[in-house]
Enzyme design. Structure first.
Site, PDB file in Angstrom:
ATOM      1  N   THR A  48      12.412 139.607  87.712  1.00 24.78           N
ATOM      2  CA  THR A  48      13.438 140.358  86.997  1.00 24.78           C
ATOM      3  C   THR A  48      13.061 141.832  86.894  1.00 24.78           C
ATOM      4  O   THR A  48      13.904 142.722  87.107  1.00 24.78           O
ATOM      5  CB  THR A  48      13.601 139.797  85.572  1.00 24.78           C
ATOM      6  N   THR A  49      11.796 142.105  86.580  1.00 27.75           N
ATOM      7  CA  THR A  49      11.333 143.477  86.403  1.00 27.75           C
ATOM      8  C   THR A  49      11.407 144.270  87.706  1.00 27.75           C
ATOM      9  O   THR A  49      11.448 145.505  87.691  1.00 27.75           O
ATOM     10  CB  THR A  49       9.897 143.474  85.838  1.00 27.75           C
ATOM     11  N   TYR A 111      24.005 131.963  83.937  1.00 25.72           N
ATOM     12  CA  TYR A 111      25.459 132.139  83.911  1.00 25.72           C
ATOM     13  C   TYR A 111      26.241 130.830  83.851  1.00 25.72           C
ATOM     14  O   TYR A 111      27.107 130.670  82.998  1.00 25.72           O
ATOM     15  CB  TYR A 111      25.949 132.982  85.107  1.00 25.72           C
ATOM     16  N   TYR A 137      10.382 129.189  85.159  1.00 18.09           N
ATOM     17  CA  TYR A 137      10.517 130.413  84.357  1.00 18.09           C
ATOM     18  C   TYR A 137      11.661 130.225  83.386  1.00 18.09           C
ATOM     19  O   TYR A 137      12.824 130.128  83.774  1.00 18.09           O
ATOM     20  CB  TYR A 137      10.753 131.612  85.282  1.00 18.09           C
ATOM     21  N   ARG A 142      18.149 135.844  78.964  1.00 13.34           N
ATOM     22  CA  ARG A 142      18.814 136.291  80.189  1.00 13.34           C
ATOM     23  C   ARG A 142      19.673 135.208  80.836  1.00 13.34           C
ATOM     24  O   ARG A 142      20.712 135.498  81.407  1.00 13.34           O
ATOM     25  CB  ARG A 142      17.778 136.773  81.213  1.00 13.34           C
ATOM     26  N   LYS A 165       6.351 129.772  83.015  1.00  8.10           N
ATOM     27  CA  LYS A 165       6.348 131.069  82.333  1.00  8.10           C
ATOM     28  C   LYS A 165       7.346 130.934  81.191  1.00  8.10           C
ATOM     29  O   LYS A 165       8.554 130.843  81.422  1.00  8.10           O
ATOM     30  CB  LYS A 165       6.744 132.195  83.288  1.00  8.10           C
ATOM     31  N   ILE A 207       2.489 136.759  82.286  1.00  6.35           N
ATOM     32  CA  ILE A 207       3.106 137.569  83.344  1.00  6.35           C
ATOM     33  C   ILE A 207       3.799 138.706  82.610  1.00  6.35           C
ATOM     34  O   ILE A 207       4.772 138.501  81.898  1.00  6.35           O
ATOM     35  CB  ILE A 207       4.067 136.752  84.212  1.00  6.35           C
TER      36      ILE A 207
END
Length: 289
Positions: A48-49, A111, A137, A142, A165, A207
């Site tokens: 994502t980052t 989503y 994850y 999000r 994560k 992370i």
């Protein structure tokens, strides 16, 4: 043993961009050198980052090739492939050169908000098709859905799923995973400020977003935590408490890129629909730095 590489600090690398929004490979080289020299334990690519939702398939392949070549085995590499279309995720895995990649990091479907059974089946397909071990994850803020402790523990018995994560910020959920997981299943913090509490009850590391800009101090903090030296770890943690919310005030990685620009590592440029940190946010960050 593959699980050993996750003991410590992984950095969720940003993708530097030039002022005209092209991938900045000179900035990426500087970022890699900066984080490696800072003592992080492994690198996470295309998360994502990294603004992975706005890089093209061709750019992803080029970035991966560049990082593999530049790192040249100095640190283990983890690669992010996830999504809300299971078949498309499987195709991406098949089409990606995962040679030299230690593990896959795969975000829970977003989503479309699947049921727990849907999440379970999604990850089973990924684990069955991935040529490298898979790390789940969970980031409900999000994705719009949570991977429950029960679902994580059901997936934890799969031989190709080695950890999670956890970025739910739900400490009770994380504790349940820590208590009931198989011994070799890894609990990894996905929230920088929650890392020390999670290390206290069984997490193996983090992370991190902040480790892009503060690789040395953040790695030292995590190592103190792993050594059960929480008093020393807390001294380092408190240096980040006021700064961390600013990293997300205008969305990640807007904040951390502003810090990296201040440090001369890479520009603060992000791609739409994100926009570069406002002057107000930059002023607050500079004041704290």
């Amino acid at each position: 043993m593959i699980q050993d590489i996750f003991k410590g600090t992984g950095v969720a690398l940003v993708t530097p961009f030039t002022q005209d929004f092209a991938v900045d490979y000179e900035g990426l080289r500087k970022l890699l050198d900066f984080t490696i020299k800072g003592g992080v334990n492994y690198l996470v690519i295309n998360g994502t980052t990294a603004e992975s939702v706005t890089t093209t398939a061709a750019e992803k392949a080029e970035i991966l090739t560049f990082i593999k070549k530049h790192v040249n085995g100095k640190l283990p590499l983890v690669y992010g492939i996830g999504g809300n279309n299971t078949q498309q995720v499987l195709e991406s895995i098949a089409q990606t050169d995962l040679s030299g990649i230690a593990a896959l990091l795969s975000v829970s479907p977003y989503y479309n908000k699947p049921s727990q059974q849907g999440i379970y089946q999604h990850y089973l397909q990924i684990a069955n098709h991935s040529p490298v071990p898979v790390v789940l994850y969970n980031v409900p803020s999000r994705t719009g859905s949570n991977i429950t402790a029960d679902t994580t523990l059901k997936l934890a018995v799969h031989e190709n799923i080695i950890g999670i994560k956890e970025a739910s910020a739900n400490m009770e959920q994380c504790m349940l995973i820590a208590k009931h997981k198989p011994e070799d299943f890894l609990l990894i913090s996905g929230d920088d400020l929650m890392t020390l509490p999670m290390l206290s009850f069984g997490a193996v590391g983090v992370i991190s977003v902040l480790a892009n800009a503060f690789p040395e101090k953040f790695s030292q903090m995590v190592q103190h935590g792993l050594n059960q030296n929480f008093a020393e770890a807390a001294k380092l943690l408190y240096q980040f408490v006021d700064l961390n919310p600013l990293m997300y005030e205008e969305s990640n990685p807007v904040g951390v890129k502003a810090v990296l620009e201040r440090f001369g590592v890479c520009a603060a440029t992000v791609r739409l629909p994100l926009v570069e940190a406002s002057s107000g946010l930059k002023d607050k960050i500079i004041k704290l730095l």
